[in-house]
Design a protein around this motif. Structure first.
Motif, PDB file in Angstrom:
ATOM      1  N   ASN A   1       0.823  -1.210   0.000  1.00 14.61           N
ATOM      2  CA  ASN A   1       0.000   0.000   0.000  1.00 14.61           C
ATOM      3  C   ASN A   1       0.858   1.262   0.000  1.00 14.61           C
ATOM      4  O   ASN A   1       0.445   2.313  -0.492  1.00 14.61           O
ATOM      5  CB  ASN A   1      -0.921   0.008   1.223  1.00 14.61           C
ATOM      6  CG  ASN A   1      -2.081  -0.952   1.075  1.00 14.61           C
ATOM      7  OD1 ASN A   1      -2.530  -1.233  -0.037  1.00 14.61           O
ATOM      8  ND2 ASN A   1      -2.565  -1.483   2.183  1.00 14.61           N
ATOM      9  N   ILE A   2       2.051   1.141   0.540  1.00 11.78           N
ATOM     10  CA  ILE A   2       2.968   2.284   0.587  1.00 11.78           C
ATOM     11  C   ILE A   2       3.713   2.440  -0.734  1.00 11.78           C
ATOM     12  O   ILE A   2       3.865   3.548  -1.255  1.00 11.78           O
ATOM     13  CB  ILE A   2       3.986   2.105   1.732  1.00 11.78           C
ATOM     14  CG1 ILE A   2       3.264   2.081   3.080  1.00 11.78           C
ATOM     15  CG2 ILE A   2       5.033   3.224   1.702  1.00 11.78           C
ATOM     16  CD1 ILE A   2       4.160   1.668   4.235  1.00 11.78           C
ATOM     17  N   LYS A   3       4.190   1.308  -1.275  1.00 13.21           N
ATOM     18  CA  LYS A   3       4.999   1.358  -2.495  1.00 13.21           C
ATOM     19  C   LYS A   3       4.687   0.132  -3.347  1.00 13.21           C
ATOM     20  O   LYS A   3       5.124  -0.978  -3.035  1.00 13.21           O
ATOM     21  CB  LYS A   3       6.481   1.410  -2.139  1.00 13.21           C
ATOM     22  CG  LYS A   3       7.409   1.613  -3.336  1.00 13.21           C
ATOM     23  CD  LYS A   3       8.843   1.795  -2.873  1.00 13.21           C
ATOM     24  CE  LYS A   3       9.815   1.945  -4.048  1.00 13.21           C
ATOM     25  NZ  LYS A   3       9.512   3.113  -4.891  1.00 13.21           N
ATOM     26  N   GLU A   4       3.959   0.333  -4.420  1.00 13.31           N
ATOM     27  CA  GLU A   4       3.533  -0.783  -5.263  1.00 13.31           C
ATOM     28  C   GLU A   4       4.645  -1.316  -6.136  1.00 13.31           C
ATOM     29  O   GLU A   4       4.638  -2.499  -6.518  1.00 13.31           O
ATOM     30  CB  GLU A   4       2.357  -0.341  -6.141  1.00 13.31           C
ATOM     31  CG  GLU A   4       1.697  -1.458  -6.946  1.00 13.31           C
ATOM     32  CD  GLU A   4       2.495  -1.859  -8.193  1.00 13.31           C
ATOM     33  OE1 GLU A   4       2.400  -3.040  -8.604  1.00 13.31           O
ATOM     34  OE2 GLU A   4       3.215  -0.983  -8.753  1.00 13.31           O
ATOM     35  N   ASP A   5       5.612  -0.483  -6.448  1.00 14.99           N
ATOM     36  CA  ASP A   5       6.621  -0.882  -7.436  1.00 14.99           C
ATOM     37  C   ASP A   5       7.953  -1.298  -6.805  1.00 14.99           C
ATOM     38  O   ASP A   5       9.022  -0.895  -7.254  1.00 14.99           O
ATOM     39  CB  ASP A   5       6.847   0.257  -8.434  1.00 14.99           C
ATOM     40  CG  ASP A   5       7.313   1.540  -7.766  1.00 14.99           C
ATOM     41  OD1 ASP A   5       7.229   1.624  -6.518  1.00 14.99           O
ATOM     42  OD2 ASP A   5       7.762   2.455  -8.487  1.00 14.99           O
ATOM     43  N   HIS A   6       7.882  -2.141  -5.784  1.00 10.75           N
ATOM     44  CA  HIS A   6       9.103  -2.638  -5.148  1.00 10.75           C
ATOM     45  C   HIS A   6       9.186  -4.136  -5.403  1.00 10.75           C
ATOM     46  O   HIS A   6       8.355  -4.911  -4.948  1.00 10.75           O
ATOM     47  CB  HIS A   6       9.070  -2.350  -3.647  1.00 10.75           C
ATOM     48  CG  HIS A   6      10.417  -2.484  -2.985  1.00 10.75           C
ATOM     49  ND1 HIS A   6      11.121  -3.688  -2.964  1.00 10.75           N
ATOM     50  CD2 HIS A   6      11.200  -1.580  -2.324  1.00 10.75           C
ATOM     51  CE1 HIS A   6      12.266  -3.506  -2.323  1.00 10.75           C
ATOM     52  NE2 HIS A   6      12.339  -2.244  -1.933  1.00 10.75           N
TER      53      HIS A   6
END
Length: 297
Positions: free
Chosen positions: A143-148
């Motif tokens: 939810n914080i960073k989708e592209d990790h």
């Protein structure tokens, strides 16, 4: 024990064991491994489900991270990675749990990775608790960073294990999500381990017995499908990127070639597995299985 064995994934070895019947994605005990998850979980990923439990108020120690410099954060992560290399997963848990409410993705995925490996040696009750804890932390990270890429990679592993705990129907139902997260991780960072994981998923889906296929046809209008040809493509790509990086990739290539009636290629990779310099129990299991198959050819 994938998608219940699988691999050390990012900086993963048990990941994906058999899909659906409790066997889909083999995992690894090294960051870029996933140990064999012997019970077939379908390589999963994340699905935003809320965080696990109530968020506690921050202690003074937890608040320290907010005022630290980037160098201090880097040192914290380096310490966690060093502990991981030594197999001290409890040490990572004790170190990073103090900062889990800071919503730092680098901390969350590393903490979830440690939790996964802790769950592998825990009793059934504790393993279930840890699995859900790790899964919820990854949901928060997504939810914080989708592209990790590491978040997606570990989500596929934890979702797989969580689905395994919830039964065959859930494993099958989550199969698309598991593969989706693996593909997303591959898109973001095409390393050898993620290709292995997808290859394992393809192998397990292709190996499903008739009764599991029947369950899948009831759950899905279009059940998950794959082929041993597709599995070999991903497994070969993993070897191309990083030759001999993982004993279970060599083993799975050998088993896949047998399914494709490529006996000569199968023997070649099974022998490579037997000759692989074992670094841990996961490697030893791969070597033993390869030798057993060779003895029966």
């Amino acid at each position: 024990m994938m998608l219940q064995r699988l691999y050390r994934f990012t900086n993963c070895n048990k990941f994906l064991q058999t899909a659906v019947a409790r066997n889909i994605y083999s995992t690894y005990k090294k960051e870029y491994n996933i140990q064999n998850v012997g019970k077939l979980s379908m390589i999963s990923s994340l699905t935003a489900m809320g965080t696990w439990g109530l968020i506690k108020s921050k202690s003074n120690e937890e608040k320290k991270i907010e005022s630290t410099t980037s160098k201090t954060m880097k040192e914290l992560l380096n310490e966690a990675d060093s502990l991981f290399d030594r197999g001290d997963y409890k040490g990572i848990y004790d170190l990073l749990s103090n900062y889990k409410d800071d919503k730092n993705v680098e901390i969350l995925w590393r903490l979830s990775r440690a939790i996964y490996w802790m769950s592998e040696t825990a009793n059934d009750i504790e393993a279930r608790k840890l699995t859900y804890e790790g899964y919820d932390l990854l949901c928060t990270a997504l939810n914080i960073k989708e592209d990790h890429f590491a978040v997606h990679k570990w989500m596929s592993i934890l979702l797989n294990k969580k689905s395994t705990l919830e039964g065959t129907k859930t494993l099958i139902k989550e199969s698309y999500n598991i593969k989706k997260h693996m593909l997303r991780s591959m898109e973001l960072n095409p390393d050898a381990m993620i290709f292995h994981m997808i290859g394992f998923w393809c192998y397990k889906i292709s190996s499903l017995p008739w009764y599991q296929r029947k369950i899948a046809s009831v759950i899905f209008e279009e059940p998950p499908v794959s082929s041993f040809e597709e599995a070999s493509m991903y497994l070969e790509k993993a070897e191309e990127i990083d030759p001999n990086f993982y004993s279970h990739n060599l083993l799975l290539l050998g088993k896949t070639y047998l399914k494709l009636n490529r006996k000569e290629d199968a023997i070649k990779y099974l022998k490579k597995t037997v000759e692989y310099p074992a670094k841990n129990d996961d490697d030893q299991k791969a070597k033993q299985e390869a030798q057993k198959i060779l003895n029966n050819i």
